[in-house]
Design a protein around this motif. Structure first.
Motif, PDB file in Angstrom:
ATOM      1  N   CYS A 160       0.567  -1.366   0.190  1.00  0.00           N
ATOM      2  CA  CYS A 160      -0.042  -0.188  -0.202  1.00  0.00           C
ATOM      3  C   CYS A 160       0.644   1.587  -0.234  1.00  0.00           C
ATOM      4  CB  CYS A 160      -0.826   0.288   0.736  1.00  0.00           C
ATOM      5  SG  CYS A 160      -0.246   0.329   2.862  1.00  0.00           S
ATOM      6  N   CYS A 172       3.156   1.390   3.597  1.00  0.00           N
ATOM      7  CA  CYS A 172       4.538   1.268   3.342  1.00  0.00           C
ATOM      8  C   CYS A 172       5.139   1.814   2.588  1.00  0.00           C
ATOM      9  CB  CYS A 172       3.744  -0.207   3.094  1.00  0.00           C
ATOM     10  SG  CYS A 172       2.727  -0.740   4.485  1.00  0.00           S
ATOM     11  N   CYS A 179      -2.180   1.186   7.479  1.00  0.00           N
ATOM     12  CA  CYS A 179      -1.764   0.480   6.192  1.00  0.00           C
ATOM     13  C   CYS A 179      -3.156  -0.299   5.948  1.00  0.00           C
ATOM     14  CB  CYS A 179      -1.096  -0.662   6.250  1.00  0.00           C
ATOM     15  SG  CYS A 179      -0.320  -2.043   5.509  1.00  0.00           S
ATOM     16  N   THR A 180      -3.327  -0.488   3.847  1.00  0.00           N
ATOM     17  CA  THR A 180      -4.656  -1.239   3.571  1.00  0.00           C
ATOM     18  C   THR A 180      -4.548  -2.087   2.663  1.00  0.00           C
ATOM     19  OG1 THR A 180      -3.890   0.980   1.240  1.00  0.00           O
ATOM     20  CG2 THR A 180      -5.322   0.985   3.514  1.00  0.00           C
ATOM     21  N   SER A 181      -3.211  -2.754   3.438  1.00  0.00           N
ATOM     22  CA  SER A 181      -3.113  -4.002   2.025  1.00  0.00           C
ATOM     23  C   SER A 181      -3.948  -4.868   2.775  1.00  0.00           C
ATOM     24  CB  SER A 181      -1.631  -4.665   2.230  1.00  0.00           C
ATOM     25  OG  SER A 181      -1.799  -5.848   1.298  1.00  0.00           O
ATOM     26  N   CYS A 236      -0.104  -5.543   6.961  1.00  0.00           N
ATOM     27  CA  CYS A 236       1.276  -4.585   6.866  1.00  0.00           C
ATOM     28  C   CYS A 236       2.367  -5.949   6.879  1.00  0.00           C
ATOM     29  CB  CYS A 236       1.733  -3.452   7.829  1.00  0.00           C
ATOM     30  SG  CYS A 236       2.992  -2.948   7.927  1.00  0.00           S
TER      31      CYS A 236
HETATM   32 ZN   LIG Z   1       1.238  -1.419   3.907  1.00  0.00          ZN
END
Ligand SMILES: [Zn+2]
Length: 186
Positions: A139, A142, A163-165, A169
């Protein structure tokens, strides 16, 4: 075993203990790998928010097994309890992937915590670098922090809260060893 395989095994091992096995000179004693693994069982962290106590308990055992062996593996869907499948149903990923990445995050968290404490307690490391994979799942948060170095006391908390992954993260702390310039042989 082929030499290259042996080197890979050794490199994987050394990557887990980036500062080697020698005694740490700071006031904090260096923890054994299994002691770090044990911390997974005592994890009480927002990473586990929204999951039932049964799921958390099951994830801790799965995460600890992987951490102890220094390896990651996905479980077949039929080995994942119904309660766990249900907890992950809303995540948009199947339970196999959700459970795998959640346990990776748990292992990474105790490793990062240990790295940070080791750096803080010692006197060889002044800075920590944030490193992480740079792939389709990384994301913006990161990606922006990757490769940046911070004083140990000021390094941002990991995992990144922003974090939006979908994988969570995957950033980790890497101690920056400051070595005197070693003159090259003429
Ligand atoms: Zn992330």
């Amino acid at each position: 075993m082929m030499t290259s395989e042996a080197l890979t095994v050794r490199r994987n091992y050394e990557n887990r203990t980036p500062l080697g096995k020698s005694d740490w000179t700071g006031p904090e004693p260096q923890m054994s790998h299994s002691a770090v693994t044990r911390r997974i069982f005592f994890l009480d962290h927002w990473l586990l928010d929204g999951l039932s106590p049964e799921t958390v308990q099951w994830l801790k055992i799965y995460a600890a097994e992987q951490h102890l062996w220094g390896a990651g593996w996905r479980l077949p869907a039929d080995r994942i309890p119904a309660a766990v499948q249900q907890d992950f149903a809303a995540s948009g990923m199947d339970a196999v992937e959700s459970a795998f990445w959640k346990t990776q995050a748990m292992g990474l968290y105790v490793d990062n915590q240990e790295t940070w404490q080791r750096c803080k307690g010692g006197d060889h490391v002044r800075r920590i670098e944030i490193v992480g994979p740079n792939d389709a799942y990384t994301c913006t948060t990161c990606r922006e922090s990757a490769g940046k170095q911070f004083l140990v006391a000021r390094v941002p908390e990991l995992p990144h809260r922003g974090c939006t992954s979908p994988l969570g993260c995957r950033c980790r702390y890497e101690p920056v060893l400051e070595v005197e310039e070693i003159p090259l042989m003429a």
